[in-house]
Design an enzyme around this catalytic site. Structure first.
Site: not given
Ligand code: MEV
Length: 307
Positions: A92, A136
């Site tokens: 996230s 990521d």
């Protein structure tokens, strides 16, 4: 009001080695994090980000973006929305960083290429957490399934379709892991035993490239075998846990092509590659040993404007 979303990620192979310049394979997941942004006139920056575990990533992305594009504003309001829980380690923080930077550039009509977006997002993440390969961030920007090396280099965008004939099952251990701490532990181990750890990383890198070749030929049985070998090296590194091992063993025993931990280890998630017709059996096997099956689809679109 402008809304931008970016996907979370799942590491398929090559974790830890990627921090030291070796390739990894990462895929973008269906869980997305959205940032809505508008300019206000109250001379304040208001951030409402309940889904983000650390709002410093948003603060820092605003600082980096405004500096890079020389933006002056009269106030900003940012709100995040997400369909994923930040406990699964789906990334996230990187997703919100990428979405925030993309939203700022779009709102203030700045030209933005993916390399610049990567560099700004990577700088932001490193400023907050100090370590990380940026895999990521690459997944959040490019989406799909990519072979990535540190510094933003995309070696290949794979056409793997793991949502049809074969499927990926994701199992959560129920234990949250702290990635920066585990990455630092591996750095210490590498200092203490450089030859051993480098040998492991080189072997993992070889497996990543062999898995890429096998996957390109849709030879999923071989990809699964390489995932199992990758897991053996991760176990040697000391990042697997008993719970991960039990879940991986259960998936393999139930007929998965292969299974391994995904991410830093120390908890979080494992993944199993399976023929789609066996997916339910593998899911049941993971549940029967106390794992939590997380329904995600993978190979999804990168950062995009929602409205
Ligand atoms: C964590 O999800 C993956 C690691 O390789 C760290 C990184 O690449 O930033 C352990």
């Amino acid at each position: 009001m402008l809304t931008v979303s970016a996907p979370g990620k799942l590491m398929l192979m090559g974790e830890h080695a990627v921090v030291y310049g070796y390739p990894c394979i990462v895929t973008a997941v269906s869980e997305r994090l959205s940032v809505s942004i508008e300019e206000t006139q109250d001379e304040k920056i208001t951030i409402d980000a309940p889904q983000v575990k650390d709002t410093r990533f948003v603060d820092q992305a605003i600082i980096e973006g405004c500096k890079a594009w020389n933006i002056t504003h009269h106030g900003l309001r940012l709100t995040t929305h997400s369909n994923f829980s930040n406990c699964y380690g789906f990334g996230s923080s990187s997703a919100v960083t990428v979405a925030t930077l993309y939203a700022i550039a779009t709102l203030f009509k700045q030209s933005l290429d993916t390399k610049m977006l990567f560099d700004l997002a990577y700088q932001t993440v490193l400023a907050i957490q100090g370590v990380g390969s940026g895999f990521d961030i690459a997944a959040a920007i490019y989406g799909g399934t990519i072979v990535y090396t540190k510094g933003g280099k995309i070696l290949d965008q794979l056409a793997w379709d793991l949502n049809n004939d074969v499927s990926l099952v994701v199992g959560y251990t129920g234990m949250k892991a702290d990635t920066p701490t585990i990455v630092k532990e591996i750095a210490k181990k590498k200092e203490e035993q450089p030859e051993r750890v480098n040998r492991i990383f080189e072997a993992i890198a070889k497996l990543v490239m062999q898995a890429k070749t096998a996957g390109d030929k849709k030879d999923w049985e071989t990809v699964g075998k390489f995932m199992n070998f990758n897991q053996e090296y991760l176990r040697d590194l000391g990042v697997s846990t008993e719970k991960l091992e039990v879940m991986i063993h259960a998936a393999n025993k139930a007929g998965a092509y292969g299974a391994k931990l995904s991410g830093a280890g120390g908890g979080d998630c494992m993944i199993a590659l399976t023929l789609t017709e066996k997916k339910k059996i593998i899911e049941q096997a993971i549940i029967s040993v106390g794992g939590i099956v997380v329904p995600v689809s993978i190979h999804t679109e990168g950062v995009r404007i929602e409205q």
